[in-house]
Design an enzyme around this catalytic site. Structure first.
Site, short mmCIF file in Angstrom:
data_model
loop_
_atom_site.label_atom_id
_atom_site.label_comp_id
_atom_site.label_asym_id
_atom_site.label_seq_id
_atom_site.Cartn_x
_atom_site.Cartn_y
_atom_site.Cartn_z
N ARG A 155 0.85 -1.20 0.00
CA ARG A 155 0.00 0.00 0.00
C ARG A 155 0.88 1.24 0.00
O ARG A 155 1.98 1.24 0.56
CB ARG A 155 -0.90 0.04 1.23
CG ARG A 155 -1.90 -1.10 1.35
CD ARG A 155 -2.73 -0.96 2.61
NE ARG A 155 -3.71 -2.02 2.77
CZ ARG A 155 -3.52 -3.13 3.48
NH1 ARG A 155 -2.35 -3.33 4.10
NH2 ARG A 155 -4.47 -4.05 3.58
N LYS A 179 -2.42 -2.29 8.17
CA LYS A 179 -3.59 -1.77 8.87
C LYS A 179 -3.74 -2.46 10.22
O LYS A 179 -3.55 -3.66 10.33
CB LYS A 179 -4.85 -1.99 8.02
CG LYS A 179 -4.92 -1.10 6.79
CD LYS A 179 -6.25 -1.26 6.08
CE LYS A 179 -6.37 -0.30 4.91
NZ LYS A 179 -7.64 -0.43 4.21
N HIS A 248 -2.49 2.80 -5.91
CA HIS A 248 -3.19 1.58 -5.47
C HIS A 248 -3.47 0.63 -6.63
O HIS A 248 -3.65 -0.57 -6.41
CB HIS A 248 -4.50 1.96 -4.77
CG HIS A 248 -4.91 0.99 -3.71
ND1 HIS A 248 -4.20 0.83 -2.53
CD2 HIS A 248 -5.94 0.11 -3.65
CE1 HIS A 248 -4.79 -0.09 -1.80
NE2 HIS A 248 -5.84 -0.55 -2.45
N ARG A 251 -1.10 -2.17 -6.81
CA ARG A 251 -1.45 -3.23 -5.86
C ARG A 251 -2.50 -4.17 -6.47
O ARG A 251 -2.38 -5.39 -6.39
CB ARG A 251 -1.97 -2.60 -4.57
CG ARG A 251 -2.43 -3.56 -3.48
CD ARG A 251 -2.76 -2.75 -2.23
NE ARG A 251 -3.48 -3.50 -1.21
CZ ARG A 251 -2.90 -4.26 -0.30
NH1 ARG A 251 -1.58 -4.40 -0.29
NH2 ARG A 251 -3.60 -4.90 0.62
N HIS A 274 -4.40 -8.87 3.88
CA HIS A 274 -5.84 -8.84 4.10
C HIS A 274 -6.20 -9.67 5.33
O HIS A 274 -5.70 -10.78 5.51
CB HIS A 274 -6.59 -9.41 2.89
CG HIS A 274 -6.63 -8.48 1.72
ND1 HIS A 274 -6.92 -8.90 0.44
CD2 HIS A 274 -6.41 -7.13 1.63
CE1 HIS A 274 -6.89 -7.86 -0.38
NE2 HIS A 274 -6.57 -6.78 0.32
N TYR A 283 -10.66 -10.12 -6.31
CA TYR A 283 -9.80 -10.21 -7.48
C TYR A 283 -10.17 -11.38 -8.39
O TYR A 283 -9.79 -11.41 -9.56
CB TYR A 283 -8.33 -10.33 -7.05
CG TYR A 283 -7.84 -9.08 -6.38
CD1 TYR A 283 -7.57 -7.93 -7.12
CD2 TYR A 283 -7.67 -9.02 -5.01
CE1 TYR A 283 -7.14 -6.77 -6.51
CE2 TYR A 283 -7.24 -7.85 -4.38
CZ TYR A 283 -6.98 -6.74 -5.14
OH TYR A 283 -6.56 -5.59 -4.53
#
Length: 306
Positions: A155, A179, A248, A251, A274, A283
Site C-alpha cells: 500500500r 492496517k 493503489h 497493488r 488482508h 480479485y
C-alpha cells in the site's frame, strides 16, 4: 461526567494508545463520531436507544453512498462496543438493530501489463536522459518506488511509512506494518528490483538516515502519499498513457497478475495483508482474461468432433 463528547475523546485516545490504530483510521473515526454527536442531540450515551440509532442511519442513507454509510456505522458500532466494555452503558443499543446492505460489486481497477512496462521504461529513460544530478537522483528514487509498488503490492501508506530498519536488502526482505498495526514480511523476488533498491539506498543514504524513512526527498524529508501520487501522474503524462493511474492500482495489478498465474489465493491474501480471504476474493472477479483462457483451453467441449 457521562458526556458523549468526553467519551468520544477517551475512545480515540484508547484507539491510539491501546489498539494502536494508525492516524488515518483515527481521523476517520473522529470525523464519523463527531458527526454522530452533532446529529444525535443526546449528550448522555446511556439515553441513546436503538430507535435513535435507526433514525440516524436512515438520515445517513439519504446523504451518502452505501460504502460510506457502512464505514460510518462501523465507526459508531465500535464506539458503543467500547462503552459497553468499559461499563459506561449497561445495554448496547446496537444489539437490537439488524443492518443489511446490498452494495454493487465495484471491481478493482488494474493496469494492463504492457502499460506497466511502458510506465517503467519511461522512468528509466528519464533517468538516462537526465541533464542534472538532481533530475537523475529523482528518477532513481521514482524507479525504486514504482518497482516496489508493482513487485510487492505494498500500500502507498505502508511504502511511505517504511523505516530504514524495515528494509533488509541483503536478504531481500521488507517488514511492513499494515492496517491495525499488523506485521507482515514481503520478499523481493526480482533481482532487477532488488538492484534498483540497493542503488537508491546507496545514493540516498544520508537523506534516509536524516529522516529515518526509507523513501526520502532530496532535502531529507519523508515522502508523503501526495508526493508519490504527483510523481505517478507526472510519468503517466510523460508516457502519453491515456489511463488515470493511481498508486493503489499497482497493488490491484500485482494481485490480479498472481491470481491469473494460478497462485493460491491464500498466498495472495497473506502478501496483501488482508485480514479476511473474502476481501482478496474480489480479485477473482477481475481475472476475466484468465477465465476466457481456461474455458478455451481446458473445457472438454474442445475435444468434441462431429
Amino acid at each position: 461526567m457521562n458526556n458523549l463528547q468526553t467519551h468520544i475523546s477517551s475512545y480515540l485516545e484508547y484507539c491510539l494508545a491501546q489498539k494502536r490504530l494508525d492516524e488515518k483510521t483515527i481521523k476517520a473515526y473522529r470525523i464519523d463520531l463527531i458527526q454522530f454527536y452533532n446529529e444525535i442531540s443526546i449528550s448522555d450515551p446511556c439515553k441513546i436507544a436503538s430507535y435513535d440509532l435507526e433514525k440516524y442511519i436512515e438520515k445517513m442513507h439519504l446523504k451518502y453512498k452505501p460504502k460510506s454509510v457502512r464505514r460510518k456505522i462501523a465507526s459508531i458500532k465500535a464506539f458503543f462496543h467500547y462503552l459497553e466494555y468499559k461499563n459506561i452503558i449497561l445495554q448496547n443499543p446496537f444489539n437490537k438493530i439488524q443492518i443489511h446492505f446490498r452494495e454493487p460489486v465495484i471491481l478493482p481497477k488494474t493496469i494492463p501489463l504492457y502499460i506497466v512496462e511502458k510506465f517503467l521504461f519511461t522512468i528509466y529513460k528519464q533517468r538516462s536522459a537526465a541533464k542534472t544530478n538532481y533530475q537523475k537522483r529523482n528518477a532513481l528514487r521514482d524507479a525504486a518506488i514504482v518497482e516496489l509498488l508493482f513487485s510487492t503490492g505494498i500500500r502507498i501508506s505502508e511504502l511511505c511509512n517504511l523505516k530504514i530498519s524495515d528494509v533488509n536488502l541483503i536478504d531481500g526482505v521488507i517488514l511492513i506494518y499494515g492496517k491495525g498495526s499488523k506485521e507482515r514480511i514481503l520478499q523481493i523476488g526480482n533481482s532487477s528490483v532488488l538492484n534498483i533498491l540497493k542503488e537508491y539506498k546507496n545514493d540516498f543514504y544520508n537523506e534516509i538516515v536524516q529522516c529515518n524513512h526509507f523513501f526520502s526527498s532530496q532535502s531529507g524529508k519523508p515522502l508523503s502519499d501526495q508526493s508519490v501520487r504527483r510523481m505517478i501522474n507526472k510519468y503517466a503524462s510523460l508516457s502519453s498513457i491515456d489511463l488515470h493511474i493511481t498508486p493503489h492500482m499497482f497493488r490491484h495489478t500485482f494481485a490480479t497478475s498472481l491470481l491469473e498465474a494460478d497462485v493460491d489465493i491464500r498466498y495472495i491474501q497473506e502478501m496483501l495483508g488482508h485480514s479476511s480471504i473474502n476481501i482478496t476474493q474480489i480479485y477473482t472477479h477481475v481475472a476475466v482474461s484468465k477465465q476466457k483462457d481456461i474455458l478455451i483451453n481446458k473445457h472438454p467441449r474442445k475435444d468434441f468432433h462431429f
